[in-house]
Design a protein around this motif. Sequence first.
Motif, mmCIF file in Angstrom:
data_model
loop_
_atom_site.group_PDB
_atom_site.id
_atom_site.type_symbol
_atom_site.label_atom_id
_atom_site.label_comp_id
_atom_site.label_asym_id
_atom_site.label_seq_id
_atom_site.Cartn_x
_atom_site.Cartn_y
_atom_site.Cartn_z
ATOM 1 N N ARG A 1 0.842 -1.195 0.000
ATOM 2 C CA ARG A 1 0.000 0.000 0.000
ATOM 3 C C ARG A 1 0.878 1.246 0.000
ATOM 4 N N PRO A 2 1.417 1.655 -1.138
ATOM 5 C CA PRO A 2 2.335 2.804 -1.173
ATOM 6 C C PRO A 2 1.618 4.147 -1.129
ATOM 7 N N SER A 3 0.789 4.333 -0.121
ATOM 8 C CA SER A 3 0.059 5.590 0.043
ATOM 9 C C SER A 3 0.894 6.571 0.847
ATOM 10 N N VAL A 4 0.476 7.837 0.877
ATOM 11 C CA VAL A 4 1.222 8.828 1.647
ATOM 12 C C VAL A 4 1.151 8.517 3.145
ATOM 13 N N SER A 5 0.035 7.974 3.604
ATOM 14 C CA SER A 5 -0.083 7.655 5.029
ATOM 15 C C SER A 5 0.893 6.557 5.422
ATOM 16 N N VAL A 6 1.018 5.547 4.576
ATOM 17 C CA VAL A 6 1.977 4.470 4.851
ATOM 18 C C VAL A 6 3.405 4.999 4.735
ATOM 19 N N GLU A 7 3.629 5.902 3.781
ATOM 20 C CA GLU A 7 4.986 6.437 3.594
ATOM 21 C C GLU A 7 5.447 7.193 4.838
ATOM 22 N N THR A 8 4.565 7.961 5.464
ATOM 23 C CA THR A 8 4.963 8.669 6.679
ATOM 24 C C THR A 8 5.242 7.689 7.819
ATOM 25 N N ALA A 9 4.475 6.609 7.885
ATOM 26 C CA ALA A 9 4.733 5.600 8.911
ATOM 27 C C ALA A 9 6.078 4.915 8.665
ATOM 28 N N TYR A 10 6.380 4.643 7.412
ATOM 29 C CA TYR A 10 7.663 4.037 7.054
ATOM 30 C C TYR A 10 8.807 4.964 7.464
#
Length: 433
Positions: free
Chosen positions: A344-353
């Motif tokens: 799920r390469p969404s912006v929300s996941v990116e910030t968590a990463y």
Amino acid sequence: MHRRWLRPVLVITAAAAALLGAGVLLVPRHADKPAPASAPASSELDRYVTRTTDHLTKVPGDWQGWAQLGMAQVQLARITADPSHYPPAETALRRSLTVQPHGNAAALTGLGALAAARHNFHEAFRYAHSAVATDAFSADAYGVLTDACVELGRYPEATAAVQRMLDLRPDTGSFGRASYVFELSGNRNRATELMQRALDVAGSPADATFALTHLGELAFNEGDLDKAAGYFARGLARTPGQPALLADRAKVSAARGDYASALDDLRAATAVLPTVDHLVTLSDTLTAAGRPGEAATIDTLIRATTRLPGATGATTDIDLVLFYADRGEPGTAVAKARALFAARPSVSVETAYAWALHAAGRDREALTHADRGLRLGTKDARAHYQRAQIRRALGDRRGARADLSEALALNPYFSLRNAPRARTELASLEGPA
């Protein structure tokens, strides 16, 4: 910031039962456990499933009936957070396609919705794309396509899909999705306006409660505690005991320093629906209330989710990644975030990463993901706080100061755990960079 329509959750079941058996109290003292607010809706769906199943035993060639049965099972799973509905949903939907393999947009849409519910968004996108190619007038298919595109980071396509859904059927579902798309782009006013439209056209008590919940969350994310509390109160007046509303009301109470009320609401919410986000909020509130021992017990419960069947990289909740990063377990946080980002390469996941990488001391990599997570202009106080920590670790005092200021300006109550730290750190960074 939470999803406005498809909120991925990881529900703790067996682990919760084990700790409850050991004496952990997850219900409010001197209060009756509220019934799940989804009970009327799920009971109605259960009756529909029974009727349709009986009908299909007599008319097994009714491909539309099979598709409707499958969608009802997907809906049951969504409102009850019970994944046991997924296998019968898939069986019914595939039976529909077997009976009618061509021009069956309903079954394709259902399989897309099922894939999205299982957090397999690549598969959801493929099914939804096939569904709209089959029937360009299916609002439901465009809804699934919107959800998949958002989670896959395909934002122009998500915008086009939700616009088409609005054109076809301007209802709570389409307005809710449109609200989230505007929220992602940083347009809070438009997001609130569209969620109000979702409330205005609500065709059922569940739809109205959904809209009120997210209007309250939008207000909370702007730091307006009074407005948020008003929306949550209206929602709870309609559906007493609704877990998401109780958890949201608890955040308002905790932000006001009323930890006793917050804990009562959180125990009630987690007794009905022990999702990771609710339990993390409970743990953080216990810590803020000076009860670290009880918070540690809740943390143990959350960690147990990693041993549950189905807790794969694709279904790991964002809140679980953040939990491990915040609790000093960077290896686990990074591993889960990497798998989640692939799915799920969404912006929300990116910030968590980015936050997981920061916890692991990999700040240059973290900054790349933190910047990308904010590339749409999302007004996310937590994301700005996290980027501030990454910038500070890299020696960028000016950048850290700017992000801390932005986080507190967006929402001074963004986190019980981190908002006080943000204020302290910002004060320490005042002066020449």
